[in-house]
Design a protein around this motif. Structure first.
Motif, PDB file in Angstrom:
ATOM      1  N   TRP A  68      -2.205   7.035  -1.274  1.00 40.02           N
ATOM      2  CA  TRP A  68      -1.688   5.715  -0.897  1.00 40.02           C
ATOM      3  C   TRP A  68      -0.222   5.541  -1.258  1.00 40.02           C
ATOM      4  CZ3 TRP A  68       0.005   2.591  -4.943  1.00 40.02           C
ATOM      5  CH2 TRP A  68      -0.443   2.925  -6.221  1.00 40.02           C
ATOM      6  N   THR A  71       3.619   4.932   0.602  1.00 41.32           N
ATOM      7  CA  THR A  71       4.403   3.711   0.823  1.00 41.32           C
ATOM      8  C   THR A  71       5.559   3.582  -0.158  1.00 41.32           C
ATOM      9  OG1 THR A  71       2.903   2.459  -0.602  1.00 41.32           O
ATOM     10  CG2 THR A  71       2.461   2.408   1.769  1.00 41.32           C
ATOM     11  N   HIS A  96      -0.278  -3.853  -3.012  1.00 40.07           N
ATOM     12  CA  HIS A  96      -0.799  -3.204  -1.805  1.00 40.07           C
ATOM     13  C   HIS A  96      -1.974  -3.994  -1.230  1.00 40.07           C
ATOM     14  CE1 HIS A  96       1.670   0.214  -2.969  1.00 40.07           C
ATOM     15  NE2 HIS A  96       1.364   0.789  -1.824  1.00 40.07           N
ATOM     16  N   ASP A 100      -1.706  -2.075   3.821  1.00 36.34           N
ATOM     17  CA  ASP A 100      -0.712  -1.181   3.220  1.00 36.34           C
ATOM     18  C   ASP A 100      -1.371   0.115   2.754  1.00 36.34           C
ATOM     19  OD1 ASP A 100       1.208  -3.245   3.520  1.00 36.34           O
ATOM     20  OD2 ASP A 100       0.516  -4.138   1.635  1.00 36.34           O
ATOM     21  N   SER A 416       4.935  -1.654   5.647  1.00 33.72           N
ATOM     22  CA  SER A 416       4.212  -1.771   4.392  1.00 33.72           C
ATOM     23  C   SER A 416       5.132  -1.518   3.197  1.00 33.72           C
ATOM     24  CB  SER A 416       3.029  -0.804   4.359  1.00 33.72           C
ATOM     25  OG  SER A 416       1.990  -1.267   5.185  1.00 33.72           O
ATOM     26  N   VAL A 420       5.670  -3.967   0.009  1.00 32.97           N
ATOM     27  CA  VAL A 420       5.305  -3.550  -1.348  1.00 32.97           C
ATOM     28  C   VAL A 420       6.504  -3.568  -2.283  1.00 32.97           C
ATOM     29  CG1 VAL A 420       4.540  -1.560  -2.710  1.00 32.97           C
ATOM     30  CG2 VAL A 420       3.310  -2.193  -0.616  1.00 32.97           C
TER      31      VAL A 420
END
Length: 422
Positions: A68, A71, A96, A100, A416, A420
């Motif tokens: 993940w 991002t 997140h 995202d 995203s 973030v």
């Protein structure tokens, strides 16, 4: 569709030991490797891929990646491990949203495929809600990669949540996709307390799932206490991958080997964040199957070529006699053993899944490739990855990812990332 890879300049197998054969074919039928040899006949209707000038090898295996975090790539290039915990896990992770997580996981998994990584253990500690988990799984499945979801509960409901949500995830996703398997990614006993750890490990035991856990990377005293916790609670045994085993003694590593445990080493990030000198050679010398890990692209690279070179040079710097063949094995079959898929992928044994990579041996980076293993480990880079297959399905061809609108994936990732990091 059945596929015949015809006339590779070199075919590298990794089991039981790395070997090289020249001008060799690989036949894929029903998604499986059915033959490796010279002059193989093409079955009726099979696609023939000209592998002339290419090195064919099993797909790479990343044994621990927080996928993940695509991002937040390169958001913390010069950070320490305490700083990483505070900024990334404490500050950026909670920002997140499920969308995202989807964007990061899809982009991160495609990054892996683009670089020849066909199997990924996604150590996912961004599971704040069922929606986050659904986004994670959806992205992994959409990518086409072979994945082990290392599920780490991050919701608000404490031990009850660990048990309830962990069982829901197991019911929802275990066995639904042949490319997706499950593991429990445990934060304890070294990152969270032993009380919480007991619930994580009990869940894994009740569900019959393997455990991947950050243990051994938080100092010698913490490493010793962690192993004591496992022994005292009857948890020390097979099916455990020790991530960042830097501070275990050689005797500890021998005990882990004897117990059936495995190790995941992040050679670049461990040095960069100050976790400790990687235990790569010591773990393998003790008999612990050891795989390589990108860990986080927030402060490190995401390709296996960089990881292989880091592992190799750090071991040679300490006087180890590790070879390029050792490192290639760690990136393939040994990594597959670490994530529990040694019988599925990681080598060219007939009957295994056709997770394959064709690397150009005729590029400016690799030619003339006198030693194909040396050229692969020390010279090649992502630009040399020409073709990638997962379970016999071509996911990259002629240097381009298939099945995805990559500009659209990147646009979603940028959106995203802006949210973030705002």
């Amino acid at each position: 569709m059945d596929i015949l890879l015809r006339g590779a300049a070199a075919v590298l197998d990794t089991d039981p030991l790395p070997s090289v054969t020249g001008h060799t074919d690989v036949l894929v039928e029903d998604g499986l490797i059915s033959a490796v040899g010279t002059g193989l006949p093409s079955p009726p209707g099979a696609e023939v891929i000209d592998a002339t000038g290419h090195i064919v090898l099993p797909g790479f295996v990343d044994t621990h990646r927080h996928t993940w975090q695509a991002t937040i790539r390169a958001i913390a290039p010069d950070i320490s491990f305490p700083g990483y915990l505070e900024r990334v896990l404490g500050g950026l992770a909670p920002r997140h949203r499920p969308e995202d997580v989807y964007a990061g996981n899809l982009a991160g998994a495609l990054e892996c495929l683009n670089a020849g990584i066909t199997t990924l253990l996604d150590w996912s500690h961004v599971q704040f809600s069922p929606a986050h988990t659904e986004a994670t799984v959806a992205a992994l499945r959409a990518s086409g990669i072979r994945a082990v979801l290392g599920y780490c509960y991050g919701g608000p409901d404490g031990p009850e949540g660990i048990a309830k949500e962990g069982r829901r995830v197991h019911r929802a996703y275990d066995g639904v996709d042949p490319l997706l398997t499950l593991a429990i990614a445990a934060l304890g006993p070294e990152i969270v307390g032993e009380a919480a750890a007991a619930h994580e490990w009990r869940l894994a035991r009740d569900l019959g799932l393997p455990v991947t856990v950050h243990m051994g990377g938080h100092g010698r005293d913490s490493a010793e206490r962690g192993l004591a916790f496992l022994r005292e609670n009857g948890l020390f045994g097979p099916g455990i991958t020790y991530v960042h085993p830097n501070h275990y003694t050689d005797e500890d590593l021998k005990r882990i080997a004897d117990s059936g445990g495995t190790a995941s080493v992040s050679p670049l990030v461990e040095v960069e964040l100050g976790i400790g000198y990687p235990a790569t050679g010591r773990a393998r010398a003790a008999g612990v199957p050891t795989g390589l890990s990108a860990d986080t692209v927030a402060s490190g690279p995401g390709d296996m070529f960089g990881l292989m070179r880091a592992a190799y040079t750090l071991e040679r710097a300490r006087g180890s006699e590790v070879t390029t063949r050792d490192v290639l094995r760690m990136a393939t079959i040994e990594g597959a053993e670490v994530v529990g898929l040694g019988e599925v992928t990681g080598s060219l044994r007939v009957g295994k899944q056709a997770d394959l990579v064709l690397v150009r041996a005729d590029s400016l980076a690799t030619a003339p490739a006198h030693d194909p293993v040396g050229a692969l480990v020390l010279s090649a880079d992502t630009s040399c990855v020409d073709t990638v297959l997962v379970a016999g399905r071509v996911v990259k061809r002629d240097g381009r990812l298939l099945h995805h609108d990559v500009p659209a994936v990147l646009a979603s990732l940028r959106e995203s990332a802006a949210h973030v990091a705002a």
